[in-house]
Design a protein around this motif. Structure first.
Motif, PDB file in Angstrom:
ATOM      1  N   SER A 119       0.873  -1.175   0.000  1.00 52.84           N
ATOM      2  CA  SER A 119       0.000   0.000   0.000  1.00 52.84           C
ATOM      3  C   SER A 119       0.910   1.225   0.000  1.00 52.84           C
ATOM      4  O   SER A 119       2.126   1.098  -0.083  1.00 52.84           O
ATOM      5  CB  SER A 119      -0.911   0.003   1.217  1.00 52.84           C
ATOM      6  OG  SER A 119      -0.200   0.449   2.338  1.00 52.84           O
ATOM      7  N   ALA A 291      -4.917   4.866   8.228  1.00 58.14           N
ATOM      8  CA  ALA A 291      -4.862   3.432   8.477  1.00 58.14           C
ATOM      9  C   ALA A 291      -5.910   2.701   7.637  1.00 58.14           C
ATOM     10  O   ALA A 291      -5.617   1.693   6.985  1.00 58.14           O
ATOM     11  CB  ALA A 291      -5.106   3.163   9.960  1.00 58.14           C
ATOM     12  N   LEU A 292      -7.123   3.268   7.622  1.00 59.65           N
ATOM     13  CA  LEU A 292      -8.192   2.644   6.845  1.00 59.65           C
ATOM     14  C   LEU A 292      -7.865   2.683   5.355  1.00 59.65           C
ATOM     15  O   LEU A 292      -8.057   1.692   4.626  1.00 59.65           O
ATOM     16  CB  LEU A 292      -9.510   3.375   7.126  1.00 59.65           C
ATOM     17  CG  LEU A 292     -10.753   2.741   6.531  1.00 59.65           C
ATOM     18  CD1 LEU A 292     -10.931   1.334   7.069  1.00 59.65           C
ATOM     19  CD2 LEU A 292     -11.958   3.585   6.830  1.00 59.65           C
ATOM     20  N   ASN A 294      -4.929   2.739   4.009  1.00 55.26           N
ATOM     21  CA  ASN A 294      -3.882   1.767   3.717  1.00 55.26           C
ATOM     22  C   ASN A 294      -4.423   0.354   3.694  1.00 55.26           C
ATOM     23  O   ASN A 294      -4.006  -0.460   2.879  1.00 55.26           O
ATOM     24  CB  ASN A 294      -2.759   1.891   4.742  1.00 55.26           C
ATOM     25  CG  ASN A 294      -1.733   2.904   4.304  1.00 55.26           C
ATOM     26  OD1 ASN A 294      -1.002   2.666   3.363  1.00 55.26           O
ATOM     27  ND2 ASN A 294      -1.732   4.046   4.939  1.00 55.26           N
ATOM     28  N   LEU A 295      -5.387   0.093   4.576  1.00 53.25           N
ATOM     29  CA  LEU A 295      -5.995  -1.237   4.585  1.00 53.25           C
ATOM     30  C   LEU A 295      -6.718  -1.488   3.260  1.00 53.25           C
ATOM     31  O   LEU A 295      -6.576  -2.551   2.646  1.00 53.25           O
ATOM     32  CB  LEU A 295      -6.968  -1.350   5.760  1.00 53.25           C
ATOM     33  CG  LEU A 295      -7.609  -2.719   5.922  1.00 53.25           C
ATOM     34  CD1 LEU A 295      -6.567  -3.754   6.307  1.00 53.25           C
ATOM     35  CD2 LEU A 295      -8.726  -2.689   6.933  1.00 53.25           C
ATOM     36  N   PHE A 298      -4.267  -2.041   0.548  1.00 57.09           N
ATOM     37  CA  PHE A 298      -3.695  -3.381   0.662  1.00 57.09           C
ATOM     38  C   PHE A 298      -4.652  -4.412   0.073  1.00 57.09           C
ATOM     39  O   PHE A 298      -4.248  -5.294  -0.697  1.00 57.09           O
ATOM     40  CB  PHE A 298      -3.417  -3.668   2.137  1.00 57.09           C
ATOM     41  CG  PHE A 298      -2.947  -5.059   2.410  1.00 57.09           C
ATOM     42  CD1 PHE A 298      -1.723  -5.479   1.935  1.00 57.09           C
ATOM     43  CD2 PHE A 298      -3.718  -5.943   3.135  1.00 57.09           C
ATOM     44  CE1 PHE A 298      -1.272  -6.762   2.190  1.00 57.09           C
ATOM     45  CE2 PHE A 298      -3.276  -7.226   3.388  1.00 57.09           C
ATOM     46  CZ  PHE A 298      -2.053  -7.636   2.922  1.00 57.09           C
TER      47      PHE A 298
END
Lengths: 396, 205
Positions: A119, A291-292, A294-295, A298
């Protein structure tokens, strides 16, 4: 000693950041090794499970479904089983080389994960020569394979090793040439740089940027199939002729190493293609937490890679093996010249359209959609015509 | 690159180079050569020439080593004994003595060993390399590529099949002896080639 090889590895992995203390560098290097292993092994192993399930379905079987939900933990059971087995080293083998070979192959499969762009932030080291690093490291596989084939002191192993090496070094050339068009359009070799130059809309992916890139992406896919000894290019492991090729004499964990590397390399090859031509982790921008985001990136990357891995499994389930002369002529007579044309064509294209041509992007995207639609129509047609009974039970 | 690291790599390079010439089994020699080339690639990386270092690994370790190995297998070289080549050994000893003397004078005249400065570390990026290759050293670059092209063309010329009429006399089977024209010959040859390739498949089916 202030600096050491460990420092060098650390610097190579973390770019120009200086590492002044040996213990710090050593800790980072060990952490790198552990992290790489911890990332690489589960991905490769999950690919084995997916492959066995998908392949079983293609052959109207059930496949492994006992260990864990839908047999998901089968890879763990297989690993434990292989570790518990006896490690046989043939009497006549060249023991040091025989023992060393699997580790070289595993090394060449572990190291590329350092530059794997999962990511926008989830990457171990964004080297400025990432794609070159990946090519260099995967080239080390050949040495391990040849070592395994020769040191086993077995004719099947030797022939398998030679076939594999000939195949890998031949197809490395079209694969390398197919990397260049994307690099030419971005002017960078960094994995993240290549992805950042693309957008999330499919028609802004590099595969649709111009006709040459479209061809280059297809050549890259086929070449990676051949480099990883996948069907229809699985001559090095042709079971009917060569037992198991270069891995014939291996047993226990060493055997597992070879096959873990093979499945892991499938993932790596698909990841290279996704990075270069299919937009990588690019998703639409939202004002959500990093964070979200990047998730989601990913997941996007993983889905793209697994789709490509699925296609290669699908090919393995449906296509027969090619002859060795056919394989070599595909490479040298078609892929290499076409690869050069792609490279020169893209260079000219970039000179004329430095910012890309929206019209051509749309046209190529429409062409790809048409190809997929025609393919789907044909599959539906034959499904109807053969009056087969379809069972839609993804889990048994 | 620090001095300690350099010494480590240099000693490794020297040892692996010794391994190339001291070992009896050609394949072991070749693997020692692979270690040597890999070591030099790491040295390039350590000196800041990252691109050159990885290219060294791709080209030498990935491709050229494998070609060497193929040649060794094609010629079926076996492990050698210790006897023979007395003349070669004599000349080798003289050459080694000359090299040793050269190194000795070099070491005696070197006052100080220094590590590369910071400027060297910025010269090895792919941008700098490309800019130098295509501006300052363009002529040398083009001449090198021309030389390589000549080598490729020469190799193809050597490996080219002789013309059909000459090739047939070598490859002719008994069924080809009665064919009248070259076209017929080539057709019957292609048919026999097809038969050859289809037979094992039919057998396995």
């Amino acid at each position: 000693m202030n600096n050491s090889l460990v420092t060098l590895i650390g610097r190579a992995m973390f770019g120009p950041a200086p590492l002044d203390h040996t213990d710090q560098a050593a800790a980072i290097a060990v952490a790198c090794a552990v992290v790489l292993f911890a990332i690489a092994v589960p991905f490769a192993s999950i690919v084995t499970w997916v492959e066995r399930r998908v392949w079983a379905r293609i052959q109207s079987r059930v496949g492994p479904n006992r260990v864990g939900p839908n047999g998901f933990l089968q890879w763990l059971a297989d690993g434990v089983k292989h570790v518990c087995k006896e490690d046989v080293i043939p009497e006549e083998a060249d023991a040091p080389l025989f023992k060393l070979a699997p580790y070289l192959v595993v090394l060449a499969f572990i190291l590329p994960w350092a530059v794997m762009p999962f990511s926008s932030m989830l990457i171990l080291a964004d080297l400025n020569i990432g794609i070159l690093y990946m090519t260099a490291i995967t080239a080390l596989t050949v040495v391990g394979v040849l070592m395994a084939g020769w040191s086993s002191n077995n004719k099947w192993s030797l022939i398998g090793g030679i076939r594999s090496a000939a195949q890998i070094i031949s197809y490395e050339i079209p694969a390398g040439l197919s990397i260049f068009p994307a690099v030419l359009m971005t002017g960078t070799l960094s994995m993240q740089g290549l992805i950042r130059a693309q957008k999330w809309e499919p028609y802004h992916w590099f595969i649709f940027a111009n006709p040459f890139c479209f061809v280059a992406a297809i050549i890259l896919f086929v070449s990676t199939l051949a480099e990883n000894n996948r069907t229809p290019f699985d001559l090095p492991e042709a079971e009917s002729e060569l037992v198991a090729g270069f891995a014939t004499e291996y047993s226990s964990m060493r055997y597992l190493f070879f096959f873990m590397a093979e499945w892991g390399n499938m993932f790596i090859a698909a990841a290279i293609l996704v990075t270069l031509y299919l937009g990588g982790w690019q998703i639409p921008r939202f004002n959500w937490s990093p964070a979200l985001m990047n998730l989601l990136q990913f997941i996007c990357f993983l889905v793209k890679v697994l789709v490509l891995v699925f296609v290669s499994m699908w090919i393995r389930g449906t296509l027969p093996r090619v002859r060795i002369d056919q394989m070599m002529s595909i490479c040298w007579k078609y892929f290499v010249p076409i690869g050069f044309i792609n490279m020169i064509g893209t260079a000219i294209w970039v000179a004329f359209f430095p910012h890309g041509s929206r019209l051509m992007e749309m046209a190529m995207f429409a062409l790809a959609l048409a190809i997929v639609a025609a393919f789907a129509w044909r599959v539906a047609y034959f499904t109807r015509r053969s009056r087969m009974e379809l069972y839609f039970h993804p889990t048994i | 690159m620090s001095l300690g690291l350099f010494f480590f790599l240099a000693v490794l390079a020297a040892l692996s180079a010794l391994g190339v010439i001291a070992q009896r089994n050609p394949v072991h020699c070749l693997l020692a050569l692979a270690v040597n080339l890999l070591d030099i690639g790491v040295m390039f990386v350590g000196l800041g020439a990252v691109t050159v270092g990885f290219l060294q690994i791709i080209i030498y370790v990935g491709a050229i080593m494998v070609l060497f190995l193929f040649v060794i297998w094609l010629l079926n070289l076996q492990a050698e004994g210790f006897s023979g080549y007395l003349g070669l050994k004599l000349f080798g000893a003289i050459g080694a003595a000359a090299l040793a003397a050269e190194f000795a004078t070099l070491f005696l005249h070197t006052s100080r060993i220094s590590t590369p400065g910071a400027s060297a570390l910025t010269q090895g990026t792919i941008t700098t390399l490309g800019r130098h290759l295509f501006s300052d050293y363009l002529v040398a670059f083009e001449i090198t590529s021309l030389l390589l092209l000549a080598a490729v063309v020469g190799a193809i010329g050597l490996a080219r099949r002789p013309p059909l009429s000459a090739g047939l006399s070598a490859a002719a089977g008994s069924d080809l002896a009665t064919a009248e024209s070259p076209r017929q010959m080539s057709r019957s040859m292609s048919v026999s080639a097809e038969q050859q390739t289809t037979t094992p498949r039919a057998g396995s089916a």
